[in-house]
Motif scaffolding. Structure first.
Motif, PDB file in Angstrom:
ATOM      1  N   ILE A  62      39.082 -71.549  -7.442  1.00  0.00           N
ATOM      2  CA  ILE A  62      39.641 -70.838  -6.293  1.00  0.00           C
ATOM      3  C   ILE A  62      38.756 -71.139  -5.100  1.00  0.00           C
ATOM      4  CG2 ILE A  62      40.198 -68.577  -5.346  1.00  0.00           C
ATOM      5  CD1 ILE A  62      40.548 -67.615  -8.249  1.00  0.00           C
ATOM      6  N   PHE A  63      39.373 -71.584  -4.018  1.00  0.00           N
ATOM      7  CA  PHE A  63      38.645 -71.952  -2.811  1.00  0.00           C
ATOM      8  C   PHE A  63      39.074 -71.069  -1.650  1.00  0.00           C
ATOM      9  CE2 PHE A  63      38.733 -75.854  -5.331  1.00  0.00           C
ATOM     10  CZ  PHE A  63      37.394 -76.164  -5.370  1.00  0.00           C
ATOM     11  N   VAL A  64      38.102 -70.730  -0.801  1.00  0.00           N
ATOM     12  CA  VAL A  64      38.363 -69.988   0.422  1.00  0.00           C
ATOM     13  C   VAL A  64      37.875 -70.861   1.569  1.00  0.00           C
ATOM     14  CG1 VAL A  64      37.882 -67.907   1.741  1.00  0.00           C
ATOM     15  CG2 VAL A  64      38.047 -67.780  -0.750  1.00  0.00           C
ATOM     16  N   THR A  65      38.779 -71.218   2.466  1.00  0.00           N
ATOM     17  CA  THR A  65      38.437 -72.078   3.594  1.00  0.00           C
ATOM     18  C   THR A  65      38.071 -71.229   4.799  1.00  0.00           C
ATOM     19  OG1 THR A  65      39.952 -73.757   2.780  1.00  0.00           O
ATOM     20  CG2 THR A  65      39.270 -73.947   5.070  1.00  0.00           C
ATOM     21  N   LEU A  66      36.931 -71.520   5.387  1.00  0.00           N
ATOM     22  CA  LEU A  66      36.490 -70.841   6.599  1.00  0.00           C
ATOM     23  C   LEU A  66      36.911 -71.662   7.802  1.00  0.00           C
ATOM     24  CD1 LEU A  66      34.599 -69.586   4.393  1.00  0.00           C
ATOM     25  CD2 LEU A  66      32.901 -69.388   6.185  1.00  0.00           C
TER      26      LEU A  66
END
Length: 163
Positions: A62-66
């Protein structure tokens, strides 16, 4: 051909000792071949049983892009800035929710961490890997006392421009 001390084999009715030893050798060869075949069968059957067991399903990351950040870094002879885009790899959906809820605090921490950098210390690959580890450590700190860490496993750069 028979000598006086040994009677001829045909006269005694006993089979020749050479034939008996050949039968023993043949019997031992057959038994050892069967034992080897049985051992190989057990070995391969156990190996197939292990291979036939279902493999654990890989966990989808799971990736969270800033949003990209632009910060002024410590000036040398001229004013310099760093433009960086980041993607955070998190443990699970709960960690993803914690990161999204704390995004303003995390962006503030990130701005403070990046703006206090010497441009010469950001040039090599080792420097960038160390920076990614420092970012992960800083962003993993709980945002308030009594709350769990964010659950960030890794930090990836999607943009990195130093001018």
């Amino acid at each position: 051909m028979a000598t006086p001390s040994q009677p001829a084999p045909a006269a005694t009715g006993a089979p020749a000792p050479v034939r008996r030893s050949r039968k023993i050798v043949l019997a031992l060869a057959v038994l050892s071949t069967l034992a080897a075949a049985g051992g190989a069968a057990v070995f391969f059957m156990r190996g197939n049983a292990v291979l036939a067991a279902p493999a654990p399903k890989p966990v989808k990351p799971i990736f969270v892009t800033l949003e990209p950040l632009t910060v002024n870094v410590l000036p040398d002879a001229r004013q310099r800035f760093l433009h960086v885009g980041l993607t955070l790899k998190v443990n699970d959906e709960k960690a993803q929710a914690r990161v999204n809820e704390a995004m303003p605090e995390l962006r503030s921490r990130l701005l403070l961490l990046l703006s206090n950098r010497d441009p010469a210390g950001l040039a090599s690959l080792e420097d960038k890997l160390a920076l990614a580890d420092q970012i992960r450590t800083e962003l993993n700190r709980p945002v308030a006392k009594g709350l769990p860490p964010q659950g960030i496993e890794g930090v990836g750069f999607t943009a990195f421009v130093l001018q």
